[in-house]
Design a protein around this motif. Structure first.
Motif, PDB file in Angstrom:
ATOM      1  N   UNK A  54       0.776  -1.181  -0.031  1.00 19.53           N
ATOM      2  CA  UNK A  54      -0.149   0.030   0.260  1.00 19.53           C
ATOM      3  C   UNK A  54       0.934   1.512  -0.022  1.00 19.53           C
ATOM      4  N   UNK A  55       2.233   1.086   0.699  1.00 15.19           N
ATOM      5  CA  UNK A  55       2.817   2.357   0.540  1.00 15.19           C
ATOM      6  C   UNK A  55       4.178   2.231  -0.288  1.00 15.19           C
ATOM      7  N   UNK A  56       4.162   3.251  -1.255  1.00 14.11           N
ATOM      8  CA  UNK A  56       4.928   3.076  -2.234  1.00 14.11           C
ATOM      9  C   UNK A  56       5.560   4.402  -2.410  1.00 14.11           C
ATOM     10  N   UNK A  57       6.899   4.634  -2.843  1.00  9.52           N
ATOM     11  CA  UNK A  57       7.493   5.737  -2.567  1.00  9.52           C
ATOM     12  C   UNK A  57       7.178   6.841  -3.650  1.00  9.52           C
ATOM     13  N   UNK A  58       6.405   6.499  -4.842  1.00  8.85           N
ATOM     14  CA  UNK A  58       5.987   7.525  -5.664  1.00  8.85           C
ATOM     15  C   UNK A  58       4.539   7.513  -5.794  1.00  8.85           C
ATOM     16  N   UNK A  59       3.753   6.654  -5.420  1.00  7.94           N
ATOM     17  CA  UNK A  59       2.376   6.782  -5.354  1.00  7.94           C
ATOM     18  C   UNK A  59       1.878   5.723  -4.385  1.00  7.94           C
ATOM     19  N   UNK A  84      -3.251  -2.071   9.331  1.00  7.20           N
ATOM     20  CA  UNK A  84      -4.585  -2.532   9.070  1.00  7.20           C
ATOM     21  C   UNK A  84      -5.512  -1.470   9.549  1.00  7.20           C
ATOM     22  N   UNK A  85      -5.114  -0.294   9.590  1.00  5.08           N
ATOM     23  CA  UNK A  85      -6.181   0.705   9.713  1.00  5.08           C
ATOM     24  C   UNK A  85      -7.238   0.780   8.830  1.00  5.08           C
ATOM     25  N   UNK A  86      -8.538   1.068   9.458  1.00  2.00           N
ATOM     26  CA  UNK A  86      -9.692   1.031   8.710  1.00  2.00           C
ATOM     27  C   UNK A  86      -9.835   1.853   7.459  1.00  2.00           C
ATOM     28  N   UNK A  87      -9.098   3.343   7.500  1.00  2.00           N
ATOM     29  CA  UNK A  87      -9.290   3.799   6.373  1.00  2.00           C
ATOM     30  C   UNK A  87      -8.354   3.322   5.287  1.00  2.00           C
ATOM     31  N   UNK A  88      -7.253   2.711   5.528  1.00  2.00           N
ATOM     32  CA  UNK A  88      -6.567   2.328   4.445  1.00  2.00           C
ATOM     33  C   UNK A  88      -7.330   0.961   3.918  1.00  2.00           C
ATOM     34  N   UNK A  89      -7.764   0.140   4.697  1.00  2.00           N
ATOM     35  CA  UNK A  89      -8.570  -0.856   4.081  1.00  2.00           C
ATOM     36  C   UNK A  89      -9.615  -0.576   3.211  1.00  2.00           C
ATOM     37  N   UNK A  90     -10.291   0.313   3.614  1.00  3.73           N
ATOM     38  CA  UNK A  90     -11.547   0.711   2.993  1.00  3.73           C
ATOM     39  C   UNK A  90     -11.342   1.265   1.678  1.00  3.73           C
ATOM     40  N   UNK A  91     -10.168   2.422   1.597  1.00  2.00           N
ATOM     41  CA  UNK A  91      -9.793   2.994   0.285  1.00  2.00           C
ATOM     42  C   UNK A  91      -9.312   2.080  -0.644  1.00  2.00           C
ATOM     43  N   UNK A 125      -7.585 -10.515   5.917  1.00  2.00           N
ATOM     44  CA  UNK A 125      -6.971 -10.838   7.165  1.00  2.00           C
ATOM     45  C   UNK A 125      -8.239 -10.890   8.037  1.00  2.00           C
ATOM     46  N   UNK A 126      -8.141 -11.944   9.025  1.00  2.00           N
ATOM     47  CA  UNK A 126      -9.435 -12.261   9.876  1.00  2.00           C
ATOM     48  C   UNK A 126      -9.637 -10.862  10.504  1.00  2.00           C
ATOM     49  N   UNK A 127     -10.662 -10.512  10.456  1.00  2.65           N
ATOM     50  CA  UNK A 127     -11.350  -9.315  11.381  1.00  2.65           C
ATOM     51  C   UNK A 127     -11.291  -8.162  10.540  1.00  2.65           C
ATOM     52  N   UNK A 128     -10.709  -8.247   9.329  1.00  6.60           N
ATOM     53  CA  UNK A 128     -11.078  -7.096   8.240  1.00  6.60           C
ATOM     54  C   UNK A 128     -12.331  -7.292   7.760  1.00  6.60           C
ATOM     55  N   UNK A 129     -12.698  -8.514   7.344  1.00  2.00           N
ATOM     56  CA  UNK A 129     -13.811  -8.937   6.385  1.00  2.00           C
ATOM     57  C   UNK A 129     -15.110  -8.204   6.696  1.00  2.00           C
ATOM     58  N   UNK A 130     -15.362  -8.281   8.526  1.00  2.00           N
ATOM     59  CA  UNK A 130     -16.582  -7.843   9.058  1.00  2.00           C
ATOM     60  C   UNK A 130     -16.587  -6.205   8.664  1.00  2.00           C
ATOM     61  N   UNK A 131     -15.349  -5.513   8.790  1.00  2.00           N
ATOM     62  CA  UNK A 131     -15.170  -4.181   8.579  1.00  2.00           C
ATOM     63  C   UNK A 131     -15.776  -3.683   7.573  1.00  2.00           C
ATOM     64  N   UNK A 132     -15.227  -4.649   6.453  1.00  2.00           N
ATOM     65  CA  UNK A 132     -15.522  -4.001   4.877  1.00  2.00           C
ATOM     66  C   UNK A 132     -17.008  -4.167   4.560  1.00  2.00           C
ATOM     67  N   UNK A 133     -17.619  -5.347   5.166  1.00  2.00           N
ATOM     68  CA  UNK A 133     -19.134  -5.638   4.807  1.00  2.00           C
ATOM     69  C   UNK A 133     -19.966  -4.662   5.685  1.00  2.00           C
ATOM     70  N   UNK A 134     -19.348  -4.085   6.833  1.00  2.00           N
ATOM     71  CA  UNK A 134     -20.221  -3.363   7.390  1.00  2.00           C
ATOM     72  C   UNK A 134     -20.262  -1.833   6.628  1.00  2.00           C
TER      73      UNK A 134
END
Length: 213
Positions: A54-59, A84-91, A125-134
């Motif tokens: 997710x974190x690259x030097x130019x973009x 594993x931050x919510x904002x990063x996952x959802x974006x 990753x376990x725990x993130x699926x529910x976040x995305x579904x919600x």
């Protein structure tokens, strides 16, 4: 064997992922250390799955995901990030990423995720699926015209299971069907709803409340 492109700006991490994939019998068709290299190599490499930091030097990986999907709407991107931050996952998911793993995942979990992503599954990753579904439930505008009338009873039944995150293997076991039969039903549903992949199908199903059915 799955053909994979690995994009990460840390050489040691990138090399380790490449070695793990190759040791598991998969083919790494390209590597890149930044977004520019990734987009330059992506068209010719034509990987089944892109493992993208997710974190690259130019973009950002979000930008790269969007560009890849603009070039090829059927592309499958698996984000592999330290965050594993919510904002990063959802974006990342809103940009079109098929799945999202944090870098604390084991080698076995990564290999499994790559295979499942290639198969069109949305992997988290376990725990993130529910976040995305919600989140997709929250932003859903509600159903307009309901194209579900096009679907058979079996297709609708399988679609509900897809919406809850079940794998093809799990669905097949639950319904006492072959893996191939489940895949065929999903492909028919994709065609009827004019969608390209399981990620789009899952989003649509969630927006129409099928994960709660």
């Amino acid at each position: 064997m799955v053909s994979v492109m690995v994009v990460d700006d840390h050489p040691m991490w990138r090399d380790a992922v490449e070695r793990d994939l190759q040791a598991a019998g998969h083919e790494v068709v390209a590597v890149a250390s930044n977004g520019r290299e990734a987009m330059a190599r992506f068209p010719a490499a034509a990987p089944q799955v892109v493992v993208l930091d997710l974190q690259l030097p130019d973009s950002s990986g979000v930008q790269v995901t969007s560009m890849m999907l603009e070039h090829d709407p059927t592309a499958r991107v698996l984000i592999l990030s330290a965050s594993g931050e919510q904002a990063d996952v959802l974006e990342a998911i809103k940009a079109g990423a098929t799945g999202y793993l944090v870098k604390s995942a084991s080698s076995a979990e990564l290999i499994d995720a790559v295979v499942r992503t290639a198969d069109g599954e949305a992997v988290f990753t376990p725990g993130l699926a529910g976040l995305v579904l919600g989140e997709f439930r929250r932003i859903a505008d509600g159903p307009a015209d309901d194209p579900r009338d096009q679907l058979t009873e079996r297709e609708t039944e399988i679609l509900k299971m897809v919406a809850t995150g079940m794998s093809y293997k799990q669905i097949a076991a639950r319904l006492v069907l072959s893996h191939r039969t489940v895949q065929n039903h999903v492909q028919n549903t994709l065609r009827k709803l004019q969608m390209n992949n399981r990620v789009q199908l899952t989003r649509w199903a969630i927006e129409h409340g099928l994960d709660e059915a």
